[in-house]
Design a protein around this motif. Structure first.
Motif, PDB file in Angstrom:
ATOM      1  N   CYS A 128      30.988  25.981 -41.324  1.00 19.24           N
ATOM      2  CA  CYS A 128      30.869  26.281 -42.678  1.00 19.24           C
ATOM      3  C   CYS A 128      31.344  27.770 -42.963  1.00 19.24           C
ATOM      4  O   CYS A 128      31.263  28.127 -44.147  1.00 19.24           O
ATOM      5  CB  CYS A 128      29.400  26.068 -43.193  1.00 19.24           C
ATOM      6  N   ILE A 129      31.517  28.542 -42.045  1.00 18.88           N
ATOM      7  CA  ILE A 129      31.743  29.776 -42.262  1.00 18.88           C
ATOM      8  C   ILE A 129      33.443  30.058 -42.093  1.00 18.88           C
ATOM      9  O   ILE A 129      33.844  29.820 -41.215  1.00 18.88           O
ATOM     10  CB  ILE A 129      31.033  30.670 -41.174  1.00 18.88           C
ATOM     11  N   THR A 130      34.003  30.657 -43.277  1.00 14.46           N
ATOM     12  CA  THR A 130      35.426  30.831 -43.168  1.00 14.46           C
ATOM     13  C   THR A 130      35.593  32.093 -42.366  1.00 14.46           C
ATOM     14  O   THR A 130      34.942  32.887 -42.290  1.00 14.46           O
ATOM     15  CB  THR A 130      35.779  31.077 -44.561  1.00 14.46           C
ATOM     16  N   GLY A 131      36.907  31.897 -41.650  1.00 15.96           N
ATOM     17  CA  GLY A 131      37.250  33.141 -40.794  1.00 15.96           C
ATOM     18  C   GLY A 131      36.334  33.441 -39.663  1.00 15.96           C
ATOM     19  O   GLY A 131      36.206  34.534 -39.215  1.00 15.96           O
ATOM     20  N   GLU A 178      25.216  35.408 -40.976  1.00 17.53           N
ATOM     21  CA  GLU A 178      25.153  33.995 -41.574  1.00 17.53           C
ATOM     22  C   GLU A 178      24.847  32.974 -40.678  1.00 17.53           C
ATOM     23  O   GLU A 178      24.214  32.066 -40.772  1.00 17.53           O
ATOM     24  CB  GLU A 178      26.668  33.912 -41.946  1.00 17.53           C
ATOM     25  N   VAL A 179      25.345  33.279 -39.235  1.00 20.24           N
ATOM     26  CA  VAL A 179      24.983  32.125 -38.189  1.00 20.24           C
ATOM     27  C   VAL A 179      23.624  32.299 -37.906  1.00 20.24           C
ATOM     28  O   VAL A 179      23.073  31.271 -37.797  1.00 20.24           O
ATOM     29  CB  VAL A 179      26.073  32.554 -37.033  1.00 20.24           C
ATOM     30  N   ILE A 180      23.168  33.466 -37.864  1.00 20.20           N
ATOM     31  CA  ILE A 180      21.662  33.694 -37.346  1.00 20.20           C
ATOM     32  C   ILE A 180      20.847  33.112 -38.484  1.00 20.20           C
ATOM     33  O   ILE A 180      19.853  32.307 -38.086  1.00 20.20           O
ATOM     34  CB  ILE A 180      21.493  35.198 -37.197  1.00 20.20           C
ATOM     35  N   ALA A 201      16.702  29.827 -40.204  1.00 19.33           N
ATOM     36  CA  ALA A 201      16.028  29.293 -41.583  1.00 19.33           C
ATOM     37  C   ALA A 201      15.153  28.083 -41.416  1.00 19.33           C
ATOM     38  O   ALA A 201      14.052  28.284 -41.890  1.00 19.33           O
ATOM     39  CB  ALA A 201      16.888  29.342 -42.651  1.00 19.33           C
ATOM     40  N   PRO A 202      15.763  26.939 -40.756  1.00 18.85           N
ATOM     41  CA  PRO A 202      14.789  25.968 -40.571  1.00 18.85           C
ATOM     42  C   PRO A 202      13.651  25.986 -39.806  1.00 18.85           C
ATOM     43  O   PRO A 202      12.661  25.042 -40.127  1.00 18.85           O
ATOM     44  CB  PRO A 202      15.839  24.925 -39.870  1.00 18.85           C
TER      45      PRO A 202
END
Ligand code: AMP
Ligand code: MG
Length: 437
Positions: free
Chosen positions: A13-16, A29-31, A36-37
């Motif tokens: 889901c993460i561009t670049g 973002e990956v972290i 989060a879940p």
């Protein structure tokens, strides 16, 4: 296999996304995606109010009452009906017909031309909406005269519910409870609070060259300092810590340590063993234990890092799991990657509100050249300049192993990804280490 999100799903889901030159914000973002879940499964416990200090509030706290519960006086003085102030320019003279104290209500009337002697916090008597402070009056027997006309109708009165209104959230879920919150919760009459259970974090150091304090230092060896800085930073976050010591650079010993850590904790923080020369054997071992990615982050210090989820069982997805933060070995790289990534990840697991240490903009006291294309963190000392403005200077040797300059620092100077130069006198971003404690 478990229902937990895996790294491939998050990364897609993460561009670049480029694990070999990963910008700091993409790593975060990956972290977030993996951490989060965890909040959903983290148990909620009810603790006595004082025990909630530093813990994460698990549910919104709705105020059951108005605070204050009645209109009351903000001053020691005399309460009266403020509409009388408009009547004439003549000196106001009121007769004192009663007294109201904090905790003792005046239940009589207060007709026009009268006032009630009132103390701070006392309930406003019926018919009164204004308080004139004692020092603006002169008492003459059973009357007072106003020495000043500086009081307007409605002054010096606190309204019911002006602090906290009944039915409204007094504190929101995710709040890290601070001293003011303890008081606020007590003012509502609550004796207990729902908080997230504490996270359990296991940590160990890797490296054949490491010796623990108390052991003799042989040639070519260094004392293990990372387990001390990591301990300190984890403690400040209020998590339960499990110190697993130093683990030698042997596949079996490491595998065993990782499994034990995954079995017993929510997160694992290791240092060392992720730099290029060492990563290969660790990589193949990690592939057996879990879902782990190896990054080269576009930052300095702290480029190499491993991140993912490890399992305690015989195969990936079996047994207990824990989020892994495999930090670099160099002592300052450990601290910087902890502050930027581990702290963020653990607070995310706890569902804590995005209170990631507010960056401040202050004046740089020196010229700081820098390479664009990576985020750099310099060790800085915040101080107040002769002009009264906050400034920052760096604290000396910035090598990723130099703890001296970290110990001398009270903040990190953050030089953003694209920045190539901060001139002396220009604003620069800093992350202070400590707020009020
Ligand atoms: P590594 O990433 O394992 O290659 O380690 C990089 C550098 O950090 C080496 O100089 C190590 O000796 C040093 N180092 C690794 N772990 C620690 C530790 N726990 N305490 C102090 N220095 C360490
Ligand atoms: Mg090593």
């Amino acid at each position: 296999m478990s229902a937990l999100t895996n790294l491939d799903q998050i990364v897609s889901c993460i561009t670049g996304y480029d694990p070999d030159a990963l910008p700091v914000d993409k790593a975060l973002e990956v972290i977030d995606g993996l951490c989060a879940p965890v909040t959903q499964t983290l148990a909620i416990e009810r603790v006595a109010v004082r025990e909630a200090l530093g813990r994460v509030l698990a549910e919104d706290l709705i105020s059951p009452i108005n605070v204050p519960s009645h209109d009351n006086s903000a001053m020691d003085g005399y309460a009266f009906d403020g509409s009388q102030l408009q009547v004439s320019d003549a000196q106001v003279r009121l007769s004192v017909v009663g007294e109201a104290f904090a905790g003792r209500v005046y239940s009589g009337e207060c007709p026009a031309g009268a006032c009630i002697r009132i103390m701070t916090g006392a309930v406003m008597p019926r018919g009164c909406n204004t308080v004139i402070p004692q020092e603006f009056t002169e008492r003459q027997g059973e009357e007072i005269v106003f020495l000043s006309r500086a009081v307007r109708s409605g002054d010096n009165r606190r309204l019911a519910g002006e602090d906290l209104a009944a039915g409204h959230p007094a504190l929101q879920a995710g709040r890290i409870i601070r001293p003011a919150d303890l008081g606020l919760v007590a003012s509502l009459g609550y004796a207990e609070l729902p908080v997230r259970r504490r996270l359990r974090v296991a940590f160990f150091s890797t490296g054949d060259e490491l010796r623990s304090v108390g052991e003799p230092l042989e040639a070519g060896c260094v004392y293990d300092s990372n387990r001390y800085t990591i301990f300190g930073m984890l403690r400040r976050l209020g998590v339960d810590v499990v110190d697993m010591g130093v683990i030698a650079d042997q596949p079996e010993a490491l595998e065993n340590a990782f499994r034990r850590a995954a079995e017993s904790s929510d997160a694992i923080v290791t240092s060392g063993g992720v730099s290029v020369g060492e990563a290969d054997f660790i990589k193949s071992m990690m592939a057996k234990l879990g879902d782990v990615t190896f990054w080269r982050i576009a930052m300095r210090p702290g480029r190499p890092m491993a991140f993912g989820r490890l399992w305690s069982g015989e195969a990936v997805g079996e047994g207990q799991s824990a989020v892994l933060f495999g930090l670099p070995g160099n002592p300052v790289a450990v601290m910087v990657t902890f502050y930027i990534f581990v702290r963020h990840g653990l607070l995310t697991m706890l569902g804590a509100q995005a209170e990631q240490g507010l960056p401040l903009n202050v004046v740089s006291d020196e010229r700081i050249p820098k390479k664009p294309g990576r985020t750099e963190y310099r060790r800085g000392q915040l101080f107040i300049g002769p002009d009264g403005r906050a400034k920052v200077r760096t604290t000396g040797g910035q090598g990723s192993g130099i703890l001296r300059s970290m110990s001398d620092a009270n903040c990190l100077v953050v030089l953003d990804h694209e920045t190539n130069l901060i001139e002396k006198g220009e604003p620069v971003k800093v992350l202070p280490f400590d707020g009020l404690v």
